[in-house]
Motif scaffolding. Structure first.
Motif, PDB file in Angstrom:
ATOM      1  N   GLY A 221       0.803  -1.224   0.000  1.00 14.54           N
ATOM      2  CA  GLY A 221       0.000   0.000   0.000  1.00 14.54           C
ATOM      3  C   GLY A 221       0.834   1.270   0.000  1.00 14.54           C
ATOM      4  N   THR A 222       2.139   1.151  -0.288  1.00 12.34           N
ATOM      5  CA  THR A 222       3.001   2.331  -0.280  1.00 12.34           C
ATOM      6  C   THR A 222       2.606   3.336  -1.367  1.00 12.34           C
ATOM      7  OG1 THR A 222       4.637   1.119  -1.600  1.00 12.34           O
ATOM      8  CG2 THR A 222       4.968   1.167   0.802  1.00 12.34           C
ATOM      9  N   SER A 223       2.221   2.847  -2.537  1.00 11.56           N
ATOM     10  CA  SER A 223       1.818   3.767  -3.615  1.00 11.56           C
ATOM     11  C   SER A 223       0.558   4.529  -3.230  1.00 11.56           C
ATOM     12  CB  SER A 223       1.590   3.000  -4.923  1.00 11.56           C
ATOM     13  OG  SER A 223       2.784   2.392  -5.357  1.00 11.56           O
ATOM     14  N   MET A 224      -0.384   3.857  -2.591  1.00 14.36           N
ATOM     15  CA  MET A 224      -1.613   4.524  -2.159  1.00 14.36           C
ATOM     16  C   MET A 224      -1.291   5.617  -1.134  1.00 14.36           C
ATOM     17  SD  MET A 224      -5.210   2.983  -0.636  1.00 14.36           S
ATOM     18  CE  MET A 224      -4.401   1.877   0.512  1.00 14.36           C
ATOM     19  N   MET A 225      -0.386   5.334  -0.207  1.00 13.36           N
ATOM     20  CA  MET A 225      -0.025   6.352   0.783  1.00 13.36           C
ATOM     21  C   MET A 225       0.672   7.533   0.112  1.00 13.36           C
ATOM     22  SD  MET A 225      -0.125   7.678   3.721  1.00 13.36           S
ATOM     23  CE  MET A 225      -0.917   6.350   4.643  1.00 13.36           C
TER      24      MET A 225
ATOM     25  N   ARG B 216       0.415  -4.814   5.871  1.00  9.04           N
ATOM     26  CA  ARG B 216      -0.666  -5.502   5.164  1.00  9.04           C
ATOM     27  C   ARG B 216      -0.584  -6.984   5.483  1.00  9.04           C
ATOM     28  NH1 ARG B 216      -2.042  -5.304  -1.379  1.00  9.04           N
ATOM     29  NH2 ARG B 216      -4.071  -6.315  -1.205  1.00  9.04           N
ATOM     30  N   ASP B 217      -1.712  -7.617   5.533  1.00 17.23           N
ATOM     31  CA  ASP B 217      -1.761  -9.055   5.772  1.00 17.23           C
ATOM     32  C   ASP B 217      -0.812  -9.761   4.805  1.00 17.23           C
ATOM     33  OD1 ASP B 217      -3.566 -11.473   6.871  1.00 17.23           O
ATOM     34  OD2 ASP B 217      -3.175 -11.757   4.726  1.00 17.23           O
ATOM     35  N   MET B 218       0.035 -10.642   5.337  1.00 15.01           N
ATOM     36  CA  MET B 218       1.043 -11.299   4.509  1.00 15.01           C
ATOM     37  C   MET B 218       0.421 -12.128   3.389  1.00 15.01           C
ATOM     38  SD  MET B 218       4.315 -11.321   4.191  1.00 15.01           S
ATOM     39  CE  MET B 218       4.955 -10.832   5.779  1.00 15.01           C
TER      40      MET B 218
ATOM     41  N   GLU C 110      -7.114  -1.119   7.696  1.00 15.73           N
ATOM     42  CA  GLU C 110      -7.716  -0.007   8.436  1.00 15.73           C
ATOM     43  C   GLU C 110      -7.788   1.246   7.568  1.00 15.73           C
ATOM     44  OE1 GLU C 110      -5.737   0.553  12.177  1.00 15.73           O
ATOM     45  OE2 GLU C 110      -6.010  -1.542  12.737  1.00 15.73           O
ATOM     46  N   LEU C 111      -6.787   1.426   6.726  1.00 25.04           N
ATOM     47  CA  LEU C 111      -6.796   2.574   5.822  1.00 25.04           C
ATOM     48  C   LEU C 111      -7.983   2.500   4.871  1.00 25.04           C
ATOM     49  CD1 LEU C 111      -5.429   5.125   4.759  1.00 25.04           C
ATOM     50  CD2 LEU C 111      -3.940   3.670   3.384  1.00 25.04           C
ATOM     51  N   LEU C 112      -8.273   1.305   4.370  1.00 24.40           N
ATOM     52  CA  LEU C 112      -9.408   1.136   3.460  1.00 24.40           C
ATOM     53  C   LEU C 112     -10.748   1.281   4.173  1.00 24.40           C
ATOM     54  CD1 LEU C 112      -8.101  -1.855   1.328  1.00 24.40           C
ATOM     55  CD2 LEU C 112      -8.380   0.505   0.571  1.00 24.40           C
ATOM     56  N   SER C 113     -10.828   0.810   5.413  1.00 21.58           N
ATOM     57  CA  SER C 113     -12.119   0.838   6.118  1.00 21.58           C
ATOM     58  C   SER C 113     -12.380   2.161   6.832  1.00 21.58           C
ATOM     59  CB  SER C 113     -12.213  -0.325   7.106  1.00 21.58           C
ATOM     60  OG  SER C 113     -11.237  -0.190   8.118  1.00 21.58           O
ATOM     61  N   ALA C 114     -11.331   2.881   7.216  1.00 19.54           N
ATOM     62  CA  ALA C 114     -11.502   4.156   7.932  1.00 19.54           C
ATOM     63  C   ALA C 114     -10.481   5.176   7.431  1.00 19.54           C
ATOM     64  CB  ALA C 114     -11.363   3.930   9.437  1.00 19.54           C
ATOM     65  N   PRO C 115     -10.604   5.581   6.155  1.00 17.50           N
ATOM     66  CA  PRO C 115      -9.583   6.469   5.589  1.00 17.50           C
ATOM     67  C   PRO C 115      -9.477   7.826   6.273  1.00 17.50           C
ATOM     68  CG  PRO C 115     -11.416   6.185   4.052  1.00 17.50           C
ATOM     69  CD  PRO C 115     -11.628   5.223   5.177  1.00 17.50           C
ATOM     70  N   ALA C 116     -10.599   8.385   6.729  1.00 21.36           N
ATOM     71  CA  ALA C 116     -10.549   9.704   7.375  1.00 21.36           C
ATOM     72  C   ALA C 116      -9.744   9.630   8.665  1.00 21.36           C
ATOM     73  CB  ALA C 116     -11.957  10.221   7.645  1.00 21.36           C
TER      74      ALA C 116
ATOM     75  N   VAL D 269      -8.500  11.435   1.686  1.00 17.19           N
ATOM     76  CA  VAL D 269      -9.529  10.394   1.769  1.00 17.19           C
ATOM     77  C   VAL D 269     -10.071  10.055   0.383  1.00 17.19           C
ATOM     78  CG1 VAL D 269     -11.869   9.907   2.612  1.00 17.19           C
ATOM     79  CG2 VAL D 269     -10.156  10.903   4.151  1.00 17.19           C
ATOM     80  N   GLN D 270     -10.179  11.050  -0.487  1.00 18.35           N
ATOM     81  CA  GLN D 270     -10.727  10.828  -1.830  1.00 18.35           C
ATOM     82  C   GLN D 270      -9.868   9.883  -2.666  1.00 18.35           C
ATOM     83  OE1 GLN D 270     -13.863  11.981  -2.364  1.00 18.35           O
ATOM     84  NE2 GLN D 270     -13.540  12.619  -0.250  1.00 18.35           N
ATOM     85  N   VAL D 271      -8.603   9.777  -2.322  1.00 18.00           N
ATOM     86  CA  VAL D 271      -7.683   8.895  -3.052  1.00 18.00           C
ATOM     87  C   VAL D 271      -7.990   7.423  -2.789  1.00 18.00           C
ATOM     88  CG1 VAL D 271      -5.262   8.131  -3.097  1.00 18.00           C
ATOM     89  CG2 VAL D 271      -5.804  10.570  -3.175  1.00 18.00           C
TER      90      VAL D 271
END
Length: 193
Positions: free
Chosen positions: A19-23, A97-99, A155-161, A181-183
């Motif tokens: 998830g590094t690119s998303m961050m 992230r889950d392995m 957690e980032l996907l479920s609670a981005p704010a 959050v919009q990303v």
């Protein structure tokens, strides 16, 4: 504080496919300048881009660009964190992230590129990654010029704010949390454990 005034370098790190690119996308959307050269373009595996900087791969032999990265975010995979020069201050956002999901995502990417592995390859890779993470985390805990914030992919996907707020607080920066959050697009979470 604005990111341009920061005397530290924001490092986004983690295992590949964590998830590094998303961050990096979130930080860029939030108003933080990012160090990226665009050489690795968007593709099926990362449809919004990788946000990588090719010079990072040569940290061991050339870190001359680091001083210019103050106030910016740069992506550095966990295997290269130990190559960052000691004279700079770093705020590391370490993606977790889950392995099983990491391995599934990596396998899908390899399959699209015409390479496949086996279950024994997955077991060996899991063991390698888990041992590597223990070493990296132990090292980060002893480095006075590193502060670390762990961000869980799920957690980032479920609670981005909530996660965007936590990142801004960790960095001590006035980021545009709404834009961050919009990303986040749960539809891109295609490999689940």
């Amino acid at each position: 504080m604005k990111s341009a005034d920061a005397d530290f370098i924001t490092v986004v790190s983690g295992l590949p496919r964590s998830g590094t690119s998303m961050m990096m996308q979130m930080l860029a959307a939030g108003g933080m300048p990012v160090v990226s050269d665009g050489q690795r373009t968007a593709d099926t595996d990362n449809p919004r881009g990788y946000f990588e900087f090719e010079a990072v791969k040569k940290l061991k032999t050339d870190s001359s660009w680091i001083a210019g990265a103050r106030g910016h975010a740069v992506k550095v995979i966990s295997m290269l964190l130990g190559e960052l020069p000691a004279e700079s201050e770093y705020r590391v956002i370490f993606m977790l992230r889950d392995m099983g999901e990491i391995l599934a995502s990596q396998n899908e990417m390899l399959k699209r590129r015409g390479t496949t592995g086996s279950a024994s390859d997955d077991a060996a890779m899991r063991q390698h990654f888990e041992a590597h993470l223990k070493k990296v985390w132990a090292r980060l805990a002893t480095q006075k010029n590193f502060r670390v914030h762990f961000c869980d992919h799920r957690e980032l996907l479920s609670a981005p704010a909530e996660q965007a707020r936590a990142v801004g607080e960790f960095l001590g920066l006035d980021l545009d949390e709404h834009a961050m959050v919009q990303v986040v697009d749960p539809a891109l979470h295609r490999n689940r454990a």
